[in-house]
Design an enzyme around this catalytic site. Structure first.
Site: not given
Length: 424
Positions: A263, A266, A385
């Protein structure tokens, strides 16, 4: 978008939609065997939403929530749970089954509450906050290589060179995976997550079985090493939780680490690729964004719009543990219902000009990370991110344009196989 009104034959005498009598309409509008629907589901979501906020899709065997309000209700109602059904024959799917049955994502309270508390506690020790400067360093190194490719070839696949390796490096560093083995992680993850799609080939199933077994064995060996030689990484914290008074079982520990990797990258990979393509397709928005890269609030708003406009996760499934009513539609015990997150995030009742990418969109209550007790635990890391990687890319390369792209032939996990860009 054309005005499509509900068929009067589909409206009950009480003024509510009878989802069982809408089978033909739902299947006709959202045919996942049609590549054009998978390539661009949003016009089809809009048509379904105008028919009713909740519809039954016989082909998928699901009740589908299409509006933001209905999707939010599905995600938050505790009578609609994540009920994992083991795959059979169990001897072939043994590891795959317990990786899911013992994960946070496929558990319900009280087990889910205990697992989430233990993992959230580990995340809360500053792991994510400390990663900011390191993410910037990793992004800069990948951009150096991408810049060389761009200078040499005049274009670069921004997914292969940047978006795919970055979150794998980040989550691997967070968990403490040895650098020499990090190339193993994405292939394992990709093989496993293909099982979440509606259609799967026998080859994909065999690959998922092998990946689950290899990934679980690897994490178990690494956890055993951390028990003997603890470090400052998240896996060491999880091992400590396993070995402490409020413990994770061996299977729960491995399942948690595998879930975090799957998770944890992705969403970032697909969120970046989908969002960047949306931004580059809106040149006026790109121009405005380029002038605001130093503004943290502007970059935050940009990332939220990237997640909303073309969501990396399109469908999240639940099972009714009791009879429940959503948007006037009764869902019986044992029925499966799914929130169409991409549809929720384009709901015109909530988002003005929902099909338009607006980088400065204010009040952006999208559901890209879900809602309720299964809200994505890694959302803060994914957001960090995306903020770091998007800002770094645009600062390094300036205005870009897409010169070649290809979508994955998948619906549930929506993303690109490649996204090649060049200077605009």
């Amino acid at each position: 978008m054309p005005d499509i009104l509900p068929d009067p034959a589909l409206v009950s005498t009480r003024g509510l939609m009878d989802h069982r009598r809408m089978t033909v309409s739902a299947e006709t509008v959202l045919d996942l065997a049609d590549p054009s629907v998978v390539a661009d589901p949003y016009p089809h979501f809009a048509r379904l939403r105008e028919v009713a906020p909740v519809v039954h899709h016989e082909g998928l065997g699901l009740v589908l929530a299409t509006s933001r309000a209905a999707c939010d209700a599905v995600l938050r109602d505790r009578r609609l749970g994540r009920i994992f059904v083991p795959r059979r024959p169990e001897q072939d799917w043994d590891t795959f089954n317990w990786l899911h049955a013992d994960s946070i994502l496929d558990s319900e309270p009280p087990k889910q509450t205990r697992l989430r508390r233990l993992v959230a506690s580990a995340f809360g020790r500053g792991h994510v906050q400390r990663l900011g400067p390191r993410i910037e360093q990793l992004a800069a190194g990948l951009l150096d290589d991408a810049e060389e490719a761009l200078a040499r070839d005049g274009q670069v696949d921004v997914l292969a060179a940047y978006a795919e390796p970055l979150p794998v490096l980040v989550i691997a560093e967070l968990l403490g995976f040895p650098e020499a083995d990090r190339h193993l992680l994405r292939p394992w993850s990709q093989a496993i997550v293909k099982m979440y799609e509606v259609e799967r080939s026998p080859e994909a199933e065999l690959a998922a079985q092998r990946a689950a077994a290899e990934f679980a064995a690897y994490v178990q060996d690494l956890a055993d090493d951390r028990a003997r030689h603890p470090g400052t990484d998240l896996l060491s914290d999880l091992v400590a939780a396993r070995d402490g008074s409020d413990r994770l079982s061996p299977h729960e520990l491995v399942a948690t680490a595998v879930l975090l990797l799957n998770a944890g990258h992705e969403a970032s990979v697909n969120g970046f690729g989908n969002g960047l393509a949306s931004l580059l397709a809106a040149p006026d928005e790109l121009t405005a964004v380029m002038g605001r890269l130093g503004d943290d609030a502007a970059v935050t708003a940009l990332v939220e719009e990237m997640l909303r406009h073309d969501s990396p996760l399109q469908l999240f499934e639940r099972t009714a543990t009791k009879d429940v009513e959503v948007a006037g539609v009764r869902i019986g015990t044992g029925d499966k219902v799914a929130a169409l997150l991409g549809a929720a995030n384009r709901d015109p009742a909530v988002f003005a000009e929902p099909d338009r990418f607006r980088a400065d969109r204010d009040a952006n209550p999208h559901l890209a990370f879900g809602a309720g007790i299964h809200f994505c635990l890694g959302a803060p890391l994914a957001r960090l991110e995306l903020q770091v990687s998007t800002r770094a890319l645009l600062r390094r390369f300036g205005r870009l344009q897409v010169v070649d792209s290809a979508r994955r032939p998948t619906f549930v996990l929506r993303g690109y196989e490649h996204l090649t860009v060049a200077p605009a």
